[in-house]
Design an enzyme around this catalytic site. Sequence first.
Site, short mmCIF file in Angstrom:
data_model
loop_
_atom_site.label_atom_id
_atom_site.label_comp_id
_atom_site.label_asym_id
_atom_site.label_seq_id
_atom_site.Cartn_x
_atom_site.Cartn_y
_atom_site.Cartn_z
N ALA A 13 0.80 -1.22 0.00
CA ALA A 13 0.00 0.00 0.00
C ALA A 13 0.84 1.28 0.00
O ALA A 13 0.29 2.38 -0.03
CB ALA A 13 -0.94 0.02 1.21
N GLY A 14 2.15 1.12 0.02
CA GLY A 14 3.03 2.29 -0.03
C GLY A 14 3.11 2.85 -1.44
O GLY A 14 2.61 2.26 -2.39
N LYS A 15 3.77 3.98 -1.58
CA LYS A 15 3.86 4.63 -2.90
C LYS A 15 4.53 3.73 -3.92
O LYS A 15 4.06 3.58 -5.05
CB LYS A 15 4.62 5.96 -2.76
CG LYS A 15 3.87 7.03 -1.96
CD LYS A 15 4.67 8.32 -1.91
CE LYS A 15 3.90 9.42 -1.21
NZ LYS A 15 3.69 9.13 0.23
N MET A 16 5.65 3.11 -3.54
CA MET A 16 6.32 2.20 -4.46
C MET A 16 5.58 0.87 -4.56
O MET A 16 5.48 0.28 -5.64
CB MET A 16 7.76 1.97 -4.01
CG MET A 16 8.69 3.13 -4.33
SD MET A 16 8.89 3.40 -6.11
CE MET A 16 9.74 1.90 -6.60
N GLY A 106 13.91 -3.25 -2.53
CA GLY A 106 14.07 -1.85 -2.86
C GLY A 106 14.16 -0.96 -1.63
O GLY A 106 14.50 0.22 -1.73
N HIS A 162 15.05 14.00 -1.53
CA HIS A 162 13.90 13.10 -1.51
C HIS A 162 12.72 13.76 -0.81
O HIS A 162 12.87 14.75 -0.09
CB HIS A 162 14.24 11.79 -0.82
CG HIS A 162 15.04 10.84 -1.67
ND1 HIS A 162 16.40 10.98 -1.87
CD2 HIS A 162 14.66 9.74 -2.37
CE1 HIS A 162 16.83 10.01 -2.65
NE2 HIS A 162 15.80 9.25 -2.97
N LYS A 166 10.64 9.97 3.48
CA LYS A 166 11.73 9.00 3.43
C LYS A 166 12.40 8.95 4.79
O LYS A 166 12.83 9.97 5.33
CB LYS A 166 12.74 9.38 2.35
CG LYS A 166 13.88 8.36 2.19
CD LYS A 166 14.71 8.67 0.97
CE LYS A 166 15.88 7.71 0.84
NZ LYS A 166 15.45 6.29 0.78
N THR A 173 20.94 5.01 -2.59
CA THR A 173 21.56 5.29 -3.89
C THR A 173 22.79 6.17 -3.73
O THR A 173 23.83 5.93 -4.36
CB THR A 173 20.55 5.99 -4.82
OG1 THR A 173 19.39 5.17 -4.93
CG2 THR A 173 21.14 6.23 -6.19
#
Length: 273
Positions: A13-16, A106, A162, A166, A173
């Site tokens: 259900a998260g953005k990603m 991820g 970001h 976050k 990265t």
Amino acid sequence: MTRQIPVIVNGAAGKMGREVVKAVAGAKDLMLIGAVDRDPRIQGQDVGEVCGLEALEIPVLSDLESVLAAAAQEPQLGVMVDFTHPSSVYENVRAAIAYGIHPVVGTTGLSTAQIESLRAFADKASTGCLIIPNFSIGMVLLQQAAIAASQYFDHVEIIELHHNQKADAPSGTAIQTAQMLAELGKTFNPAAVEEKEHLTGARGSLADEGIRIHSVRLPGLIAHQEVLFGAPGQLYTLRHDTSDRACYMPGVLLSIRKVLQLQTLIYGLEKIL
């Protein structure tokens, strides 16, 4: 016909997570078999409807282990895609490997010690695992360009920007980019003066080989990174901007397909391209 690859999305259900659900549901060679998320507001709801799709007849559950156990009964080897939180990702990955499910990770925030522990666990289980700080092909190209530029510049700093939801900083990265430059065996940013910070952290965090990383967190941002190289009379800037999380999905789908071919842990998208 080749059987579909069973896929669990953890953090659905998260953005990603929502983007991953959409991408997996739309891929003919993949089969979404489980959706996990701790948000109590959506427990039991159909994950397709949660993500803005038609009903997929897969409820959102909170118990990862029960979903992993069910996936382990599938005739085909399964994959867990994890976009959760730094506080839980280590245990999530260990649990997946223990059930014979191949993790594609991820979520950032894993320490070097945790990654090495997971590598040893994956090796012992002969189970492939991919930890990918950034699934964007553009970011891989930026990092390769940074490595090339580092042969000619002695001064470099990294700025990552970001959204303000976050949880970890610096981003995985940015840390990976600094590690790739540090592995060249060159020390960057020789001191020109004796620096003094009047506010702690003003010069950013200090990674290996003298590389500085600066983190920005603001609403309105998604994910952005700059690598700045400086020399007398010139500045060379490499920048990658994300405007839509859909840009990560080709890398996610590639990782799902590749991880089943592995028997160890691999770190970084560039290793499987």
